[in-house]
Design an enzyme around this catalytic site. Structure first.
Site, PDB file in Angstrom:
ATOM      1  N   ARG A 218       9.988   3.561 -13.904  1.00  0.00           N
ATOM      2  CA  ARG A 218       9.359   3.135 -12.651  1.00  0.00           C
ATOM      3  C   ARG A 218      10.078   3.784 -11.476  1.00  0.00           C
ATOM      4  NH1 ARG A 218       4.915   1.457  -9.959  1.00  0.00           N
ATOM      5  NH2 ARG A 218       4.732  -0.815  -9.852  1.00  0.00           N
TER       6      ARG A 218
ATOM      7  N   ASP B  90      -3.300  19.891  -6.178  1.00  0.00           N
ATOM      8  CA  ASP B  90      -3.160  18.711  -5.320  1.00  0.00           C
ATOM      9  C   ASP B  90      -4.542  18.090  -5.181  1.00  0.00           C
ATOM     10  OD1 ASP B  90      -2.922  17.002  -2.920  1.00  0.00           O
ATOM     11  OD2 ASP B  90      -0.939  17.918  -2.784  1.00  0.00           O
TER      12      ASP B  90
ATOM     13  N   TYR C  20      -2.914  10.025   5.097  1.00  0.00           N
ATOM     14  CA  TYR C  20      -2.574  10.797   3.901  1.00  0.00           C
ATOM     15  C   TYR C  20      -2.907  10.000   2.637  1.00  0.00           C
ATOM     16  CZ  TYR C  20      -0.224  13.226   0.234  1.00  0.00           C
ATOM     17  OH  TYR C  20       0.022  13.856  -0.958  1.00  0.00           O
TER      18      TYR C  20
ATOM     19  N   TYR D 197      -3.555   1.491   1.255  1.00  0.00           N
ATOM     20  CA  TYR D 197      -3.589   1.867  -0.175  1.00  0.00           C
ATOM     21  C   TYR D 197      -4.725   1.146  -0.891  1.00  0.00           C
ATOM     22  CZ  TYR D 197      -2.209   1.704  -5.118  1.00  0.00           C
ATOM     23  OH  TYR D 197      -2.205   1.758  -6.489  1.00  0.00           O
TER      24      TYR D 197
ATOM     25  N   SER E  56      -6.672  -0.573  -9.107  1.00  0.00           N
ATOM     26  CA  SER E  56      -5.468  -1.400  -8.966  1.00  0.00           C
ATOM     27  C   SER E  56      -5.787  -2.857  -8.627  1.00  0.00           C
ATOM     28  CB  SER E  56      -4.608  -0.821  -7.841  1.00  0.00           C
ATOM     29  OG  SER E  56      -3.620  -1.744  -7.455  1.00  0.00           O
TER      30      SER E  56
ATOM     31  N   HIS F 154       2.592  -2.705 -13.547  1.00  0.00           N
ATOM     32  CA  HIS F 154       3.264  -2.396 -14.811  1.00  0.00           C
ATOM     33  C   HIS F 154       4.475  -1.521 -14.533  1.00  0.00           C
ATOM     34  CE1 HIS F 154      -0.230   0.172 -14.143  1.00  0.00           C
ATOM     35  NE2 HIS F 154       0.532   1.157 -14.591  1.00  0.00           N
TER      36      HIS F 154
ATOM     37  N   SER G  34       1.212   6.083  -4.255  1.00  0.00           N
ATOM     38  CA  SER G  34       1.043   4.797  -4.933  1.00  0.00           C
ATOM     39  C   SER G  34       1.875   3.659  -4.332  1.00  0.00           C
ATOM     40  CB  SER G  34       1.399   4.955  -6.421  1.00  0.00           C
ATOM     41  OG  SER G  34       2.794   5.093  -6.571  1.00  0.00           O
TER      42      SER G  34
ATOM     43  N   GLU H 148      -4.226  -4.415  -6.592  1.00  0.00           N
ATOM     44  CA  GLU H 148      -4.062  -4.549  -5.140  1.00  0.00           C
ATOM     45  C   GLU H 148      -5.410  -4.701  -4.449  1.00  0.00           C
ATOM     46  OE1 GLU H 148      -1.456  -4.425  -2.608  1.00  0.00           O
ATOM     47  OE2 GLU H 148      -0.397  -5.177  -4.356  1.00  0.00           O
TER      48      GLU H 148
HETATM   49  P1  NAP Z   1       3.770   7.048  -9.540  1.00  0.00           P
HETATM   50  O1  NAP Z   1       4.915   6.934 -10.482  1.00  0.00           O
HETATM   51  O2  NAP Z   1       4.005   6.900  -8.076  1.00  0.00           O
HETATM   52  O3  NAP Z   1       3.094   8.500  -9.799  1.00  0.00           O
HETATM   53  C1  NAP Z   1       2.143   9.023  -8.919  1.00  0.00           C
HETATM   54  C2  NAP Z   1       1.802  10.428  -9.375  1.00  0.00           C
HETATM   55  O4  NAP Z   1       0.809  10.959  -8.473  1.00  0.00           O
HETATM   56  C3  NAP Z   1       2.970  11.415  -9.341  1.00  0.00           C
HETATM   57  O5  NAP Z   1       2.849  12.279 -10.432  1.00  0.00           O
HETATM   58  C4  NAP Z   1       2.736  12.144  -8.034  1.00  0.00           C
HETATM   59  O6  NAP Z   1       3.311  13.451  -8.023  1.00  0.00           O
HETATM   60  C5  NAP Z   1       1.219  12.260  -8.058  1.00  0.00           C
HETATM   61  N1  NAP Z   1       0.629  12.546  -6.760  1.00  0.00           N
HETATM   62  C6  NAP Z   1       0.896  11.956  -5.566  1.00  0.00           C
HETATM   63  N2  NAP Z   1       0.137  12.498  -4.608  1.00  0.00           N
HETATM   64  C7  NAP Z   1      -0.629  13.443  -5.193  1.00  0.00           C
HETATM   65  C8  NAP Z   1      -1.585  14.372  -4.724  1.00  0.00           C
HETATM   66  N3  NAP Z   1      -1.931  14.431  -3.428  1.00  0.00           N
HETATM   67  N4  NAP Z   1      -2.176  15.211  -5.609  1.00  0.00           N
HETATM   68  C9  NAP Z   1      -1.824  15.178  -6.926  1.00  0.00           C
HETATM   69  N5  NAP Z   1      -0.911  14.340  -7.426  1.00  0.00           N
HETATM   70  C10 NAP Z   1      -0.320  13.480  -6.573  1.00  0.00           C
HETATM   71  O7  NAP Z   1       2.597   6.040  -9.926  1.00  0.00           O
HETATM   72  P2  NAP Z   1       2.355   5.231 -11.302  1.00  0.00           P
HETATM   73  O8  NAP Z   1       3.056   3.933 -11.210  1.00  0.00           O
HETATM   74  O9  NAP Z   1       2.574   6.129 -12.442  1.00  0.00           O
HETATM   75  O10 NAP Z   1       0.803   4.896 -11.148  1.00  0.00           O
HETATM   76  C11 NAP Z   1      -0.191   5.786 -11.657  1.00  0.00           C
HETATM   77  C12 NAP Z   1      -1.519   5.481 -10.972  1.00  0.00           C
HETATM   78  O11 NAP Z   1      -1.897   4.140 -11.239  1.00  0.00           O
HETATM   79  C13 NAP Z   1      -1.522   5.600  -9.468  1.00  0.00           C
HETATM   80  O12 NAP Z   1      -2.799   6.047  -9.083  1.00  0.00           O
HETATM   81  C14 NAP Z   1      -1.310   4.179  -8.972  1.00  0.00           C
HETATM   82  O13 NAP Z   1      -1.841   4.021  -7.684  1.00  0.00           O
HETATM   83  C15 NAP Z   1      -2.082   3.427 -10.024  1.00  0.00           C
HETATM   84  N6  NAP Z   1      -1.648   2.056 -10.316  1.00  0.00           N
HETATM   85  C16 NAP Z   1      -0.355   1.801 -10.644  1.00  0.00           C
HETATM   86  C17 NAP Z   1       0.022   0.515 -10.993  1.00  0.00           C
HETATM   87  C18 NAP Z   1       1.453   0.191 -11.365  1.00  0.00           C
HETATM   88  O14 NAP Z   1       1.797  -0.988 -11.375  1.00  0.00           O
HETATM   89  N7  NAP Z   1       2.269   1.178 -11.719  1.00  0.00           N
HETATM   90  C19 NAP Z   1      -0.932  -0.501 -11.014  1.00  0.00           C
HETATM   91  C20 NAP Z   1      -2.261  -0.204 -10.693  1.00  0.00           C
HETATM   92  C21 NAP Z   1      -2.617   1.090 -10.366  1.00  0.00           C
HETATM   93  P3  NAP Z   1       4.865  13.695  -7.556  1.00  0.00           P
HETATM   94  O15 NAP Z   1       5.703  13.378  -8.774  1.00  0.00           O
HETATM   95  O16 NAP Z   1       4.871  15.110  -7.168  1.00  0.00           O
HETATM   96  O17 NAP Z   1       5.123  12.741  -6.425  1.00  0.00           O
HETATM   97  O1  G4F Z   2       6.973  -3.372  -6.415  1.00  0.00           O
HETATM   98  P1  G4F Z   2       6.052  -3.385  -5.257  1.00  0.00           P
HETATM   99  O2  G4F Z   2       6.277  -2.359  -4.197  1.00  0.00           O
HETATM  100  O3  G4F Z   2       4.588  -3.297  -5.868  1.00  0.00           O
HETATM  101  P2  G4F Z   2       3.132  -3.623  -5.269  1.00  0.00           P
HETATM  102  O4  G4F Z   2       3.119  -3.614  -3.794  1.00  0.00           O
HETATM  103  O5  G4F Z   2       2.636  -4.848  -5.946  1.00  0.00           O
HETATM  104  O6  G4F Z   2       2.304  -2.340  -5.740  1.00  0.00           O
HETATM  105  C1  G4F Z   2       2.436  -1.822  -7.063  1.00  0.00           C
HETATM  106  O7  G4F Z   2       1.517  -2.471  -7.905  1.00  0.00           O
HETATM  107  C2  G4F Z   2       0.133  -2.246  -7.587  1.00  0.00           C
HETATM  108  C3  G4F Z   2      -0.701  -3.034  -8.582  1.00  0.00           C
HETATM  109  O8  G4F Z   2      -0.890  -4.342  -8.100  1.00  0.00           O
HETATM  110  C4  G4F Z   2      -0.134  -0.755  -7.682  1.00  0.00           C
HETATM  111  F1  G4F Z   2      -1.457  -0.520  -7.423  1.00  0.00           F
HETATM  112  C5  G4F Z   2       0.739  -0.014  -6.692  1.00  0.00           C
HETATM  113  O9  G4F Z   2       0.525   1.392  -6.864  1.00  0.00           O
HETATM  114  C6  G4F Z   2       2.202  -0.318  -7.007  1.00  0.00           C
HETATM  115  O10 G4F Z   2       2.515   0.243  -8.270  1.00  0.00           O
HETATM  116  O11 G4F Z   2       6.080  -4.819  -4.558  1.00  0.00           O
HETATM  117  C7  G4F Z   2       5.855  -6.002  -5.285  1.00  0.00           C
HETATM  118  C8  G4F Z   2       6.143  -7.203  -4.388  1.00  0.00           C
HETATM  119  C9  G4F Z   2       5.457  -7.129  -3.029  1.00  0.00           C
HETATM  120  O12 G4F Z   2       4.924  -8.386  -2.706  1.00  0.00           O
HETATM  121  C10 G4F Z   2       6.573  -6.788  -2.068  1.00  0.00           C
HETATM  122  O13 G4F Z   2       6.390  -7.286  -0.740  1.00  0.00           O
HETATM  123  O14 G4F Z   2       7.548  -7.225  -4.118  1.00  0.00           O
HETATM  124  C11 G4F Z   2       7.735  -7.481  -2.745  1.00  0.00           C
HETATM  125  N1  G4F Z   2       9.036  -6.941  -2.335  1.00  0.00           N
HETATM  126  C12 G4F Z   2      10.069  -7.709  -1.881  1.00  0.00           C
HETATM  127  N2  G4F Z   2      11.094  -6.920  -1.557  1.00  0.00           N
HETATM  128  C13 G4F Z   2       9.419  -5.658  -2.298  1.00  0.00           C
HETATM  129  C14 G4F Z   2      10.712  -5.637  -1.808  1.00  0.00           C
HETATM  130  N3  G4F Z   2       8.766  -4.530  -2.663  1.00  0.00           N
HETATM  131  C15 G4F Z   2       9.441  -3.352  -2.542  1.00  0.00           C
HETATM  132  N4  G4F Z   2       8.825  -2.198  -2.927  1.00  0.00           N
HETATM  133  N5  G4F Z   2      10.711  -3.296  -2.036  1.00  0.00           N
HETATM  134  C16 G4F Z   2      11.389  -4.407  -1.653  1.00  0.00           C
HETATM  135  O15 G4F Z   2      12.537  -4.324  -1.185  1.00  0.00           O
END
Ligand code: NAP
Ligand code: G4F
Length: 339
Positions: A192, A66, A103, A157, A133, A187, A92, A135
């Protein structure tokens, strides 16, 4: 000594971790992943990597750990001795970070420094990738956002990710470490997490099409994001660690679309009108919102020779088709009396 490359991936059970593990294994790496102990299975996205139909020697190894446990992370690093570390582990979800700010900071900010310190101690030559990110741009001060755009984080976050971003840069400069920030814009993929908006929409649309649900409750559908395909983005992570020096890169498509447009694509593909099914529920609003994200990936294109391959429309279609298949299977199971 073997010249086999060894990578350690935190967050290997997540969306990106699973694509990255596949990618690295295909390149011949030994891949070590950190997984959290859980009372239910959490390896669904990587289980197929153990079940190689050709019975080749799959070099995937999992370790319980962890990010908040710095001693444990250091112990894993000493045992594995990777050439490359990809820090993808994080709490995330932006909305959840308002409910669990401490946390989120422990994992997404202090978790990163735990890992950087472990690398500094064990072997400074280990190359490090940080999942930064878009964000971090939050209430954007310019559009499109580049590597030079100042940050204005809008959630616990995003604040935690900004902290990690600067620590990575600082370790690069202070200790001459090969440490890089990939500033990835949103992405998505069929893998997802189901509470992110794209997957929430494709999952619901498939189930609505199959008569398994009627309504979909969403928050702010005017928000705009630069959405790409996760399978494309993990290649950029790897490319960053193949460069002579660590650096920071925006990874994006250069296009932005609203949640409303994503709804149009998905429901339209299934011959449905989302307005018949979607209801706005204030529970999904955030205390502070990120209205618009649009990245400029020029540097990644120029230096890494990286370009995204999957378009917005193709991404929406890919996810819709995958979730429609899931919904069809769910309906068939129900018809045969399974839950
Ligand atoms: P995700 O599907 O939510 O995966 C997060 C991973 O982190 C899971 O394997 C989770 O394990 C693990 N994790 C959570 N808390 C942890 C801890 N305390 N110690 C060790 N592992 C932990 O996220 P993702 O979309 O693949 O994104 C990967 C990374 O890129 C993240 O850091 C996210 O913030 C960042 N990011 C994502 C996006 C996007 O659009 N997807 C964009 C920019 C940056 P469990 O399976 O056990 O929960
Ligand atoms: O899909 P989202 O929750 O993604 P968000 O907040 O953009 O964050 C994701 O992308 C980031 C990169 O920019 C990562 F760093 C982060 O870890 C994560 O992967 O929400 C996208 C948009 C937001 O504006 C939210 O307010 O969709 C809007 N939204 C509208 N209705 C919703 C909902 N989002 C979620 N999750 N659920 C809804 O019902």
């Amino acid at each position: 000594m073997s010249d086999k490359k060894v990578a350690l991936v935190t967050g290997i059970t997540g969306q990106d971790g699973s694509y990255l593990a596949e990618f690295l294994l295909a390149k011949g790496y030994d891949v070590h992943g950190v997984i959290r102990r859980s009372s239910s299975f959490n390896t669904e996205r990587i289980d197929h990597l153990y079940r190689d139909p050709h019975e080749r020697d799959v070099r995937l190894f999992l370790h319980f750990g962890d990010l908040v446990d710095g001693t444990g992370m250091r112990e894993i690093l000493s045992r594995v001795r990777p050439h490359e570390v990809y820090n993808l582990g994080a709490q995330s979800h932006v909305r959840v970070s308002f409910d669990q700010p401490v946390y989120t900071v422990q994992t997404d900010a202090l978790g990163t420094i735990n890992l950087l310190e472990a690398i500094r101690d064990v072997d400074k030559n280990i190359r490090f990738y940080q999942a930064s990110s878009s964000e971090m741009y939050g209430k954007v001060v310019e559009t499109p956002q580049t590597e030079k755009t100042p940050f204005y984080p809008r959630s616990p976050y995003a604040c935690a990710k900004v902290y990690s971003y600067w620590q990575v840069l600082n370790y690069r400069e202070a200790y001459d470490m090969h440490a890089s920030n990939g500033i990835l814009f949103n992405h998505e993929s069929p893998r997802r997490g189901e509470t992110f908006v794209t997957r929430k929409i494709t999952r619901a649309a498939g189930r609505i099409k199959e008569g398994l649900q009627k309504k979909l409750f969403l928050g702010n559908i005017e928000a705009k994001r630069d959405w790409g395909f996760a399978g494309d983005y993990i290649e950029a992570m790897w490319l960053m660690l193949q460069q002579p020096k660590g650096d920071d890169y925006v990874v994006a498509t250069g296009e932005t679309h609203s949640v409303r447009e994503f709804l149009d694509e998905v429901f339209g593909h299934l011959g449905l009108n989302w307005k018949d099914h979607v209801e706005i529920d204030p529970r999904y609003f955030r205390p502070t919102e990120v209205d618009l994200l649009l990245g400029d990936p020029a540097k990644a294109k120029r230096v890494l020779n990286w370009t995204p391959k999957v378009t917005f429309k193709a991404l929406a279609k890919m996810m819709t088709e995958a979730d429609w298949t899931l919904a069809k299977n769910e309906r068939i199971l129900r018809e045969h009396g399974h839950k």
